[in-house]
Design an enzyme around this catalytic site. Structure first.
Site, PDB file in Angstrom:
ATOM      1  N   ARG A  91       0.855  -1.194   0.000  1.00  0.00           N
ATOM      2  CA  ARG A  91       0.000   0.000   0.000  1.00  0.00           C
ATOM      3  C   ARG A  91       0.893   1.246   0.000  1.00  0.00           C
ATOM      4  O   ARG A  91       1.648   1.462   0.949  1.00  0.00           O
ATOM      5  CB  ARG A  91      -0.889   0.004   1.233  1.00  0.00           C
ATOM      6  CG  ARG A  91      -1.852   1.193   1.352  1.00  0.00           C
ATOM      7  CD  ARG A  91      -2.603   1.144   2.674  1.00  0.00           C
ATOM      8  NE  ARG A  91      -3.302  -0.123   2.836  1.00  0.00           N
ATOM      9  CZ  ARG A  91      -3.801  -0.546   4.008  1.00  0.00           C
ATOM     10  NH1 ARG A  91      -3.649   0.172   5.101  1.00  0.00           N
ATOM     11  NH2 ARG A  91      -4.411  -1.707   4.070  1.00  0.00           N
ATOM     12  N   HIS A 136       1.609  -2.231   5.657  1.00  0.00           N
ATOM     13  CA  HIS A 136       1.398  -2.556   4.239  1.00  0.00           C
ATOM     14  C   HIS A 136       2.400  -1.824   3.343  1.00  0.00           C
ATOM     15  O   HIS A 136       2.783  -2.334   2.290  1.00  0.00           O
ATOM     16  CB  HIS A 136      -0.021  -2.170   3.817  1.00  0.00           C
ATOM     17  CG  HIS A 136      -1.070  -3.145   4.228  1.00  0.00           C
ATOM     18  ND1 HIS A 136      -1.364  -4.276   3.492  1.00  0.00           N
ATOM     19  CD2 HIS A 136      -1.906  -3.169   5.296  1.00  0.00           C
ATOM     20  CE1 HIS A 136      -2.346  -4.941   4.091  1.00  0.00           C
ATOM     21  NE2 HIS A 136      -2.684  -4.290   5.193  1.00  0.00           N
ATOM     22  N   ASP A 143      -3.657  -8.629   3.094  1.00  0.00           N
ATOM     23  CA  ASP A 143      -5.051  -8.792   3.514  1.00  0.00           C
ATOM     24  C   ASP A 143      -5.684  -9.755   2.527  1.00  0.00           C
ATOM     25  O   ASP A 143      -5.699  -9.481   1.321  1.00  0.00           O
ATOM     26  CB  ASP A 143      -5.800  -7.459   3.482  1.00  0.00           C
ATOM     27  CG  ASP A 143      -5.298  -6.465   4.516  1.00  0.00           C
ATOM     28  OD1 ASP A 143      -4.707  -6.901   5.523  1.00  0.00           O
ATOM     29  OD2 ASP A 143      -5.504  -5.251   4.322  1.00  0.00           O
ATOM     30  N   GLU A 201      -7.700  -8.264  13.192  1.00  0.00           N
ATOM     31  CA  GLU A 201      -8.273  -8.467  11.858  1.00  0.00           C
ATOM     32  C   GLU A 201      -7.984  -9.883  11.369  1.00  0.00           C
ATOM     33  O   GLU A 201      -6.820 -10.251  11.209  1.00  0.00           O
ATOM     34  CB  GLU A 201      -7.682  -7.442  10.872  1.00  0.00           C
ATOM     35  CG  GLU A 201      -7.987  -5.996  11.234  1.00  0.00           C
ATOM     36  CD  GLU A 201      -7.226  -4.991  10.386  1.00  0.00           C
ATOM     37  OE1 GLU A 201      -7.576  -3.795  10.445  1.00  0.00           O
ATOM     38  OE2 GLU A 201      -6.292  -5.392   9.667  1.00  0.00           O
ATOM     39  N   HIS A 204      -5.613 -10.163   8.089  1.00  0.00           N
ATOM     40  CA  HIS A 204      -4.346  -9.421   8.051  1.00  0.00           C
ATOM     41  C   HIS A 204      -3.175 -10.263   8.550  1.00  0.00           C
ATOM     42  O   HIS A 204      -3.190 -10.753   9.678  1.00  0.00           O
ATOM     43  CB  HIS A 204      -4.526  -8.175   8.934  1.00  0.00           C
ATOM     44  CG  HIS A 204      -3.341  -7.274   9.023  1.00  0.00           C
ATOM     45  ND1 HIS A 204      -3.372  -5.969   8.585  1.00  0.00           N
ATOM     46  CD2 HIS A 204      -2.092  -7.464   9.523  1.00  0.00           C
ATOM     47  CE1 HIS A 204      -2.202  -5.396   8.817  1.00  0.00           C
ATOM     48  NE2 HIS A 204      -1.406  -6.295   9.391  1.00  0.00           N
TER      49      HIS A 204
END
Length: 222
Positions: A91, A136, A143, A201, A204
């Site tokens: 990301r 990320h 994810d 999460e 993740h």
């Protein structure tokens, strides 16, 4: 004529293989073409409701070590009629900055009902759902979920990807028995292949001994 041919060959090459990635990064499809992907931040199907800065294509970019580990996971799942499905991996920092800007605009709650119905937007920073830095951006966090290849449907994990709430905690007691089993399948196989789960999460995971533990990259996804 030869020069024209070489020119068009170069153009095709550029558009076929995307950008020159930083050393240590790869396109996942070059390692394993069978892994499915749906980059949510390349679409409006995410907690903001708009395409996110830095996501210019639905292509998965990760560190080489992460790609190889995901390939190993996929090889096990394929034999069981299952497949990984990627929601997000590398990301860019510019995307994280987009999240931060959005979180500060308290009246922009377009996707609240779907993604954070029980969390006041004013508390997203305090509760850790939004931060100025993300693992990320180091290229080794993923994810993902699992898809049944017979139906091509995602396994029921009890909560959607990116749902802000305790129901998304991997060991949540607010989900059913089958949903817990599905989460366990994902968690077990990722841990066995050198990934570390995240306590809040179910989707993740971060590669252990990631190659860039302190570097946050900002090149776009394209």
């Amino acid at each position: 004529m030869k020069k024209i041919f070489l020119f068009f060959t170069l153009i095709i090459s550029i558009f076929s293989f995307g950008q020159d990635l930083p050393k240590g990064f790869v396109y996942l499809s070059n390692i394993d073409k069978t892994i499915q992907s749906e980059l949510r931040y390349f679409s409006s199907n995410n907690f903001i409701g708009k395409k996110i800065d830095g996501y210019n294509d639905n292509c998965v970019i990760v560190t080489k070590e992460t790609a190889e580990a995901l390939h190993n996971v996929q090889q096990v799942l394929i034999k069981k009629g299952l497949s990984l499905k990627i929601f997000d991996t590398y990301r860019p920092q510019q995307a994280v900055n987009h999240f931060v800007r959005w979180a500060k605009v308290l009246d922009d709650t377009l996707m609240k009902k779907q993604y954070y119905p029980d969390v006041p937007k004013s508390e997203l920073f305090k509760r850790g759902y939004i931060a100025s830095k993300s693992g990320h951006s180091r290229g080794s966090t993923v994810d993902l979920t699992i898809v049944d290849l017979k139906t091509n449907k995602e396994l029921d994990m009890g909560s959607p990807f990116d749902f802000f709430g305790k129901k998304s905690h991997p060991l949540s007691k607010k989900i059913g028995v089958d949903q817990k089993k599905n989460r366990f399948i994902l968690r077990k196989i990722m841990i066995e292949n050198n990934f570390r789960p995240y306590k809040n999460e179910w989707w993740h995971f971060t590669l252990r001994n990631e190659p860039f533990p302190t570097t946050y990259f900002n090149f776009p996804i394209e």
